[in-house]
Scaffold this active site. Structure first.
Site, short mmCIF file in Angstrom:
data_model
loop_
_atom_site.label_atom_id
_atom_site.label_comp_id
_atom_site.label_asym_id
_atom_site.label_seq_id
_atom_site.Cartn_x
_atom_site.Cartn_y
_atom_site.Cartn_z
N ARG A 49 -0.97 -28.35 69.47
CA ARG A 49 -1.73 -27.35 70.21
C ARG A 49 -3.21 -27.62 69.97
O ARG A 49 -3.57 -28.49 69.21
CB ARG A 49 -1.32 -25.90 69.88
CG ARG A 49 -0.76 -25.62 68.55
CD ARG A 49 -1.70 -25.83 67.40
NE ARG A 49 -2.98 -25.20 67.65
CZ ARG A 49 -4.11 -25.55 67.12
NH1 ARG A 49 -4.18 -26.57 66.28
NH2 ARG A 49 -5.23 -24.92 67.39
N ASP A 238 -11.14 -23.30 75.16
CA ASP A 238 -10.07 -23.88 75.97
C ASP A 238 -10.51 -24.15 77.39
O ASP A 238 -9.96 -25.01 78.08
CB ASP A 238 -8.84 -22.97 75.96
CG ASP A 238 -8.17 -23.04 74.61
OD1 ASP A 238 -8.62 -22.33 73.69
OD2 ASP A 238 -7.25 -23.85 74.44
O1 MRU Z 1 -2.99 -21.66 71.36
P1 MRU Z 1 -3.74 -22.80 70.75
O2 MRU Z 1 -3.47 -22.98 69.30
O3 MRU Z 1 -3.56 -24.07 71.54
O4 MRU Z 1 -5.25 -22.37 70.90
C1 MRU Z 1 -6.25 -23.20 70.38
C2 MRU Z 1 -7.62 -22.65 70.54
O5 MRU Z 1 -7.82 -21.58 71.08
C3 MRU Z 1 -8.74 -23.51 70.10
O6 MRU Z 1 -9.83 -22.77 69.63
C4 MRU Z 1 -9.21 -24.37 71.30
O7 MRU Z 1 -8.12 -24.99 71.90
C5 MRU Z 1 -10.20 -25.39 70.92
S1 MRU Z 1 -9.48 -26.67 69.96
C6 MRU Z 1 -10.67 -27.79 69.54
#
Ligand code: MRU
Length: 348
Positions: A49, A238
């Site tokens: 993730r 994201d």
């Molecule tokens: O649900 P996730 O764990 O994929 O969410 C990750 C995040 O929100 C991070 O802060 C984002 O992807 C940036 S990663 C460099």
């Protein structure tokens, strides 16, 4: 000085090897597969993730797909690749890096004139995305390092670290660069319910790297930021819109509000591949809503009465007015973001 961090995802002899992040911090175990669908599954189940990491995983999934093609008809091979890409796109909706990486792979694939050509081009493009991700993060580290004073404390949420990228992380990049340059830096990590990326992953990787880290519950940011000395908030992203609205892990917006109230600088740290020029405002971002079971249970153990439901948005939107700057691999973007983003992306 070196960072003692494992690679999140790699392409090894025609196989994809990735850390199963659901098992951390207790076990460092890898998933190794030649099956493109298994990699898509790993994205969906959040075994991997983090926006840049799922971009790389999506590209590697398509690389495995073309590797396994048996047809010699290039038209048919491309049709099948487009279908596989649609399948991978369905895994998670919010992080634009996933769609960005798939688009890059498909664009490169257009040039292929034979199936063997297609295999070579797609695998090479996926490896390029993987390599560039680390280079980008190292540049982000150099640029963002100046936001952290020697002896300073950074607050962060979720895991925008090495585990969320191919290596080095985004929000952690300035922390790692400061550390490697000999600065004394400490971190406060919000635990990040319900997946606990902060408590499980950020704490794990910072500990591996030898950086002092303390965990706080998400609901204690108000009092912690009032009572403890915190110099700067660094968070990942994201998806960033043209006007600078930022989708990031649930809890980022409340963190930004408290930082704003208490005049603590709040920076978003992300590669330019996280910027989505096709949209302007936060309400245009699809916010992933995951299974409420993930909120109602902790490690499989139900914490709420049977028959009670939950609301579970996995991300929130922070408006540009709460953000001091966006740290990218090129420079730190300042407000108004609409102007700085468009200037950067037309000159980039
Ligand atoms: O649900 P996730 O764990 O994929 O969410 C990750 C995040 O929100 C991070 O802060 C984002 O992807 C940036 S990663 C460099």
């Amino acid at each position: 000085m070196k960072l003692n961090l494992p690679r999140t995802i790699e392409w090894i002899n025609g196989k994809v090897r990735l850390i199963n992040q659901l098992l951390l911090p207790h076990e460092l175990k890898y998933i190794e597969t030649k099956d493109w669908r298994r990699v898509a599954e790993a994205i969906r189940k959040m075994e991997i993730r983090g926006a840049p990491a799922i971009g790389v995983a999506a590209a590697f999934s398509l690389a495995l797909f073309v590797q396994g093609l048996t047809t010699v008809d290039i038209g048919e091979a491309k049709e099948k690749l487009y279908k596989a890409a649609e399948y991978v796109k369905e895994t998670r909706p919010t992080a634009v890096n996933l769609f960005w990486a798939i688009k890059r792979v498909l664009k490169a694939a257009e040039k292929a004139v034979s199936v063997s050509d297609l295999k070579e081009i797609v695998i090479e493009e996926a490896l390029k995305i993987w390599r560039e991700d680390e280079e980008t993060n190292r540049r982000i580290g150099e640029i963002g390092e100046r936001l952290i004073p020697d002896g300073g404390t950074v607050i962060t949420i979720c895991n925008a670290g090495s585990l969320a990228t191919s290596y080095y992380g985004t929000a952690t990049a300035p922390i790692y660069t400061s550390h490697l340059k000999g600065k004394d830096v400490k971190v406060i990590a919000m635990e990040t319910r319900p997946y606990l990326q902060g408590a499980r992953l950020t704490a794990w990787e910072l500990k591996q790297a030898g950086i002092p880290v303390k965990i706080i519950t998400d609901n204690s940011i108000g009092i912690v930021l009032m009572k403890e000395r915190v110099d700067v908030a660094l968070v990942g992203a994201d998806r960033i819109t043209r006007k600078g609205y930022v989708a990031n892990k649930i809890g980022t917006y409340p963190l930004a509000l408290v930082c704003n109230e208490l005049k603590i600088p709040f920076y978003v740290v992300a590669p330019t591949s996280t910027i989505d020029l096709s949209i302007e405002t936060g309400d245009q971002i699809v916010i992933e809503q995951r299974d409420p079971e993930e909120v109602l249970k902790i490690f499989g153990h139900r914490i709420a009465p049977e028959g009670v439901d939950a609301i579970y948005y996995a991300f929130d939107i922070t408006p540009p007015k709460l953000i001091n700057g966006i740290v990218t691999e090129a420079r730190i973007l300042e407000k108004p973001f609409e102007k700085s983003i468009s200037q950067l992306l037309t000159s980039h």
